[in-house]
Design an enzyme around this catalytic site. Structure first.
Site, PDB file in Angstrom:
ATOM      1  N   ARG A   1      47.955  33.642  30.817  1.00  0.00           N
ATOM      2  CA  ARG A   1      47.345  33.587  32.146  1.00  0.00           C
ATOM      3  C   ARG A   1      46.232  32.555  32.234  1.00  0.00           C
ATOM      4  O   ARG A   1      46.069  31.867  33.217  1.00  0.00           O
ATOM      5  CB  ARG A   1      46.729  34.954  32.458  1.00  0.00           C
ATOM      6  CG  ARG A   1      47.538  35.877  33.222  1.00  0.00           C
ATOM      7  CD  ARG A   1      46.687  37.014  33.710  1.00  0.00           C
ATOM      8  NE  ARG A   1      46.415  36.879  35.123  1.00  0.00           N
ATOM      9  CZ  ARG A   1      45.317  36.403  35.623  1.00  0.00           C
ATOM     10  NH1 ARG A   1      44.336  36.020  34.848  1.00  0.00           N
ATOM     11  NH2 ARG A   1      45.172  36.308  36.919  1.00  0.00           N
TER      12      ARG A   1
ATOM     13  N   ASP B   1      36.766  44.727  27.701  1.00  0.00           N
ATOM     14  CA  ASP B   1      37.586  44.356  26.544  1.00  0.00           C
ATOM     15  C   ASP B   1      37.305  45.226  25.317  1.00  0.00           C
ATOM     16  O   ASP B   1      37.975  45.086  24.287  1.00  0.00           O
ATOM     17  CB  ASP B   1      37.364  42.876  26.188  1.00  0.00           C
ATOM     18  CG  ASP B   1      38.070  41.946  27.172  1.00  0.00           C
ATOM     19  OD1 ASP B   1      38.829  42.441  28.018  1.00  0.00           O
ATOM     20  OD2 ASP B   1      37.847  40.719  27.091  1.00  0.00           O
TER      21      ASP B   1
ATOM     22  N   CYS C   1      49.799  41.240  35.193  1.00  0.00           N
ATOM     23  CA  CYS C   1      50.000  41.522  33.771  1.00  0.00           C
ATOM     24  C   CYS C   1      49.814  43.006  33.528  1.00  0.00           C
ATOM     25  O   CYS C   1      49.530  43.759  34.465  1.00  0.00           O
ATOM     26  CB  CYS C   1      49.096  40.666  32.898  1.00  0.00           C
ATOM     27  SG  CYS C   1      47.402  41.154  32.905  1.00  0.00           S
TER      28      CYS C   1
ATOM     29  N   ARG D   1      47.498  37.271  19.842  1.00  0.00           N
ATOM     30  CA  ARG D   1      46.928  36.402  20.874  1.00  0.00           C
ATOM     31  C   ARG D   1      45.417  36.314  20.718  1.00  0.00           C
ATOM     32  O   ARG D   1      44.813  35.319  21.112  1.00  0.00           O
ATOM     33  CB  ARG D   1      47.232  36.956  22.276  1.00  0.00           C
ATOM     34  CG  ARG D   1      48.644  36.726  22.758  1.00  0.00           C
ATOM     35  CD  ARG D   1      48.741  37.101  24.226  1.00  0.00           C
ATOM     36  NE  ARG D   1      47.531  36.661  24.910  1.00  0.00           N
ATOM     37  CZ  ARG D   1      46.813  37.410  25.748  1.00  0.00           C
ATOM     38  NH1 ARG D   1      47.195  38.614  26.072  1.00  0.00           N
ATOM     39  NH2 ARG D   1      45.717  36.937  26.299  1.00  0.00           N
TER      40      ARG D   1
ATOM     41  N   LYS E   1      37.709  33.636  21.355  1.00  0.00           N
ATOM     42  CA  LYS E   1      38.902  33.220  22.110  1.00  0.00           C
ATOM     43  C   LYS E   1      38.519  32.860  23.550  1.00  0.00           C
ATOM     44  O   LYS E   1      38.903  31.795  24.048  1.00  0.00           O
ATOM     45  CB  LYS E   1      39.932  34.366  22.132  1.00  0.00           C
ATOM     46  CG  LYS E   1      41.055  34.143  23.117  1.00  0.00           C
ATOM     47  CD  LYS E   1      42.039  35.291  23.120  1.00  0.00           C
ATOM     48  CE  LYS E   1      41.750  36.397  24.087  1.00  0.00           C
ATOM     49  NZ  LYS E   1      41.968  36.093  25.505  1.00  0.00           N
ATOM     50  N   ASN E   2      37.770  33.751  24.208  1.00  0.00           N
ATOM     51  CA  ASN E   2      37.496  33.533  25.629  1.00  0.00           C
ATOM     52  C   ASN E   2      36.515  32.386  25.878  1.00  0.00           C
ATOM     53  O   ASN E   2      36.461  31.857  26.992  1.00  0.00           O
ATOM     54  CB  ASN E   2      36.972  34.825  26.270  1.00  0.00           C
ATOM     55  CG  ASN E   2      38.083  35.847  26.443  1.00  0.00           C
ATOM     56  OD1 ASN E   2      39.250  35.557  26.194  1.00  0.00           O
ATOM     57  ND2 ASN E   2      37.715  37.050  26.862  1.00  0.00           N
TER      58      ASN E   2
ATOM     59  N   ARG F   1      45.713  41.190  38.757  1.00  0.00           N
ATOM     60  CA  ARG F   1      45.003  39.966  38.359  1.00  0.00           C
ATOM     61  C   ARG F   1      45.338  38.751  39.233  1.00  0.00           C
ATOM     62  O   ARG F   1      45.889  37.751  38.768  1.00  0.00           O
ATOM     63  CB  ARG F   1      45.262  39.641  36.884  1.00  0.00           C
ATOM     64  CG  ARG F   1      44.750  40.719  35.974  1.00  0.00           C
ATOM     65  CD  ARG F   1      44.852  40.345  34.528  1.00  0.00           C
ATOM     66  NE  ARG F   1      43.678  39.633  34.053  1.00  0.00           N
ATOM     67  CZ  ARG F   1      43.495  39.318  32.764  1.00  0.00           C
ATOM     68  NH1 ARG F   1      44.394  39.610  31.873  1.00  0.00           N
ATOM     69  NH2 ARG F   1      42.408  38.693  32.386  1.00  0.00           N
TER      70      ARG F   1
HETATM   71  C1  UD1 Z   1      38.233  37.351  31.636  1.00  0.00           C
HETATM   72  C2  UD1 Z   1      38.568  37.518  30.165  1.00  0.00           C
HETATM   73  C3  UD1 Z   1      39.093  38.920  29.891  1.00  0.00           C
HETATM   74  C4  UD1 Z   1      38.110  39.967  30.414  1.00  0.00           C
HETATM   75  C5  UD1 Z   1      37.758  39.694  31.879  1.00  0.00           C
HETATM   76  C6  UD1 Z   1      36.677  40.611  32.396  1.00  0.00           C
HETATM   77  C7  UD1 Z   1      39.221  35.277  29.527  1.00  0.00           C
HETATM   78  C8  UD1 Z   1      40.312  34.369  29.113  1.00  0.00           C
HETATM   79  N1  UD1 Z   1      39.574  36.536  29.819  1.00  0.00           N
HETATM   80  O1  UD1 Z   1      39.449  37.487  32.349  1.00  0.00           O
HETATM   81  O2  UD1 Z   1      39.266  39.055  28.479  1.00  0.00           O
HETATM   82  O3  UD1 Z   1      38.703  41.240  30.311  1.00  0.00           O
HETATM   83  O4  UD1 Z   1      37.290  38.345  32.032  1.00  0.00           O
HETATM   84  O5  UD1 Z   1      35.532  40.513  31.642  1.00  0.00           O
HETATM   85  O6  UD1 Z   1      38.069  34.902  29.567  1.00  0.00           O
HETATM   86  N2  UD1 Z   1      40.048  39.022  40.348  1.00  0.00           N
HETATM   87  C9  UD1 Z   1      40.462  38.878  41.646  1.00  0.00           C
HETATM   88  N3  UD1 Z   1      40.748  37.600  42.091  1.00  0.00           N
HETATM   89  C10 UD1 Z   1      40.606  36.503  41.296  1.00  0.00           C
HETATM   90  C11 UD1 Z   1      40.152  36.678  39.981  1.00  0.00           C
HETATM   91  C12 UD1 Z   1      39.879  37.953  39.535  1.00  0.00           C
HETATM   92  O7  UD1 Z   1      40.603  39.846  42.393  1.00  0.00           O
HETATM   93  O8  UD1 Z   1      40.872  35.380  41.766  1.00  0.00           O
HETATM   94  C13 UD1 Z   1      39.752  40.389  39.849  1.00  0.00           C
HETATM   95  C14 UD1 Z   1      40.617  40.777  38.624  1.00  0.00           C
HETATM   96  O9  UD1 Z   1      41.888  41.263  39.007  1.00  0.00           O
HETATM   97  C15 UD1 Z   1      39.749  41.832  37.968  1.00  0.00           C
HETATM   98  C16 UD1 Z   1      38.320  41.314  38.246  1.00  0.00           C
HETATM   99  O10 UD1 Z   1      38.428  40.402  39.342  1.00  0.00           O
HETATM  100  O11 UD1 Z   1      39.929  43.077  38.593  1.00  0.00           O
HETATM  101  C17 UD1 Z   1      37.660  40.609  37.092  1.00  0.00           C
HETATM  102  O12 UD1 Z   1      38.565  39.639  36.581  1.00  0.00           O
HETATM  103  P1  UD1 Z   1      38.057  38.287  35.909  1.00  0.00           P
HETATM  104  O13 UD1 Z   1      36.607  38.397  35.573  1.00  0.00           O
HETATM  105  O14 UD1 Z   1      38.487  37.153  36.762  1.00  0.00           O
HETATM  106  O15 UD1 Z   1      38.919  38.278  34.577  1.00  0.00           O
HETATM  107  P2  UD1 Z   1      39.529  37.016  33.868  1.00  0.00           P
HETATM  108  O16 UD1 Z   1      38.671  35.840  34.058  1.00  0.00           O
HETATM  109  O17 UD1 Z   1      40.969  36.906  34.199  1.00  0.00           O
END
Ligand code: UD1
Length: 426
Positions: free
Chosen positions: A97, A311, A121, A404, A22-23, A126
């Site tokens: 998201r 995850d 969420c 999902r 999925k990711n 996030r």
């Molecule tokens: C992706 C994965 C999700 C996985 C996560 C961490 C997808 C669709 N989802 O989510 O399944 O759990 O990586 O491996 O690929 N953060 C900020 N600012 C930002 C972006 C992120 O502070 O602009 C923080 C987030 O709140 C979190 C951390 O960084 O605490 C890591 O998040 P991130 O790696 O960005 O997760 P996703 O890409 O949303």
């Protein structure tokens, strides 16, 4: 709305084939926007998140045909020649998201886009500040109004730059890579995410003609190109799905072999499963787990890749609930990712949560069937595992979270001998 009804416990046994990730699929499908070609993406998992992605692509003006395979997955042909705008409304973003990941390719193709800001969420706030910071570094101007962000590349094209992320973000790294591959000049990304999904996205983009080096490490170099070609790519297997079924086998007892597993992306999980007593054999791309009689307690900390994936944390909590003794799990990626715990307590599990740490007072056979409620995708998987291991009947509500991210989970588990069925929830 559907629910899952489970009769436990019983051992599982047999063979499974992993579905596409999925990711990995999410950003790769959005990446097709970057060129005005006809693309072919194979092994796309059949999931609600893919339906949301389809709606986004159609909304932007792409033409999409889906061909469903006999067992799992589908092939998508995507014609992006008529993508003319990059305005994504809140209604599409709020359902998923990761729709925000379309912004990088929209900027790369059209030089401007308007996308709703995703809210928080269940697992944490996030924010998307790192995504926006990265686009600004490449010259984009950003205006916020009415919950939307309006982003423009002055002159219609982003300009390569050095971007150092203050913390590792998978989504921000992916969004930046997609924006930078057609930017003018060179982009250097420091403290980039090294998750396998970033590597897969980069490989897919390189097959379209992008110039990327260092993907899969924390430093990525990109040389922007004027134009990209068509994509023809098969989505690799889902490491989180495979990990979930391996953990399930060790929890329930039994002997399961999973074909097409991304074994090189599962090293730390395999290590931890072996520590818990399981026998895990890897032959080529297939992985076989033979459960141990007893489950040893194993503590761990979730971390960015190659660390233990956040995850898989909720599923590990379910496993440790039946271990012989105490274990400690620390969640370092998301601030509110223990939503499964109150539901597991209803099933008889014993825990104490303090901030980002959870102590699990494991006891073999402690779980008892109960009606429970899913709160997010991986919490749902944890509850399914707990329900399968618990004595008696469990019902799991709000499984739209599960749909999902897990392709036909109940069918796959039933093929291994689990007693699980989908019913309409009255
Ligand atoms: C992706 C994965 C999700 C996985 C996560 C961490 C997808 C669709 N989802 O989510 O399944 O759990 O990586 O491996 O690929 N953060 C900020 N600012 C930002 C972006 C992120 O502070 O602009 C923080 C987030 O709140 C979190 C951390 O960084 O605490 C890591 O998040 P991130 O790696 O960005 O997760 P996703 O890409 O949303």
């Amino acid at each position: 709305m559907d629910k899952l009804v489970i009769q436990g416990p019983n051992k599982i046994q047999g063979n499974l084939t992993a579905s596409g990730s999925k990711n990995a699929a999410l950003p790769i499908l959005f990446a097709t926007i970057l060129s005005d070609e006809k693309h072919l993406v194979k092994n796309v998992p059949c999931l609600h998140d893919m339906e949301s992605t389809l709606k986004m692509l159609l909304h932007f003006g792409a033409h999409v045909n889906q061909h469903f395979e006999a067992t799992w997955g589908s092939r998508w042909t995507i014609d992006t020649s008529r993508v003319t705008h990059g305005n994504a409304p809140y209604d599409l973003i709020r359902k998923m998201r990761a729709s925000f990941f379309s912004l990088g390719p929209i900027l790369g193709r059209l030089g401007k886009g308007r996308v709703s800001l995703p809210g928080g969420c269940a697992i944490g706030a996030r924010p998307v500040d790192l995504h926006l910071m990265a686009f600004e570094k490449l010259g984009a101007t950003i205006e916020q109004s009415g919950g939307d962000v309006d982003i423009k590349a002055p002159g219609g094209r982003l300009i390569g730059n050095k971007v150092r992320f203050p913390k590792i973000s998978v989504g921000a790294t992916e969004n930046l890579i997609m924006a930078a591959v057609t930017a003018k000049g060179e982009t250097l990304i420091e403290n980039a995410a090294a998750e396998p999904e970033v590597r897969y996205l980069s490989e897919a983009l390189m097959s379209m003609g992008a110039k990327i080096e260092g993907h899969g490490t924390h430093t990525i170099h990109i040389q922007g190109v004027d134009k990209l070609g068509a994509l023809n790519y098969s989505i690799p297997s889902d490491r989180i799905e495979v990990g979930t079924y391996l953990i399930a086998t060790q929890l329930l007892g039994g002997d399961v072999t999973i074909a097409d597993a991304p074994v090189e992306d599962l090293e730390i999980l395999i290590l931890k499963l072996r520590e818990s007593g399981a026998t895990v054999d890897v032959v080529g791309k297939s992985v076989r787990l033979i459960a141990s009689e007893k489950i040893k307690p194993v503590s761990l900390v979730t971390e960015a890749f190659p660390g233990f994936a956040t995850d898989l944390q909720a599923q590990w909590v379910a496993l440790m609930t039946h271990a012989e003794g105490e274990s400690l799990i620390e969640e370092t990626i998301f601030e509110n990712r223990f939503m499964h715990v109150p539901e597991l307590i209803r099933m008889g599990g014993k825990y104490s949560v303090e901030g980002s740490k959870i102590k699990i007072f494991g006891k073999p056979g402690v779980l008892r069937g109960a009606p429970v409620m899913a709160t997010d995708l991986r919490a749902s998987a944890s509850l399914v595992l707990a329900g399968l291991a618990a004595q008696g009947e469990s019902s799991i509500r709000r499984i739209y979270h599960l749909d999902r991210g897990y392709e036909s989970m109940e069918l796959k588990l039933r093929s291994l001998g689990a007693r699980i069925e989908r019913r309409q929830d009255d």
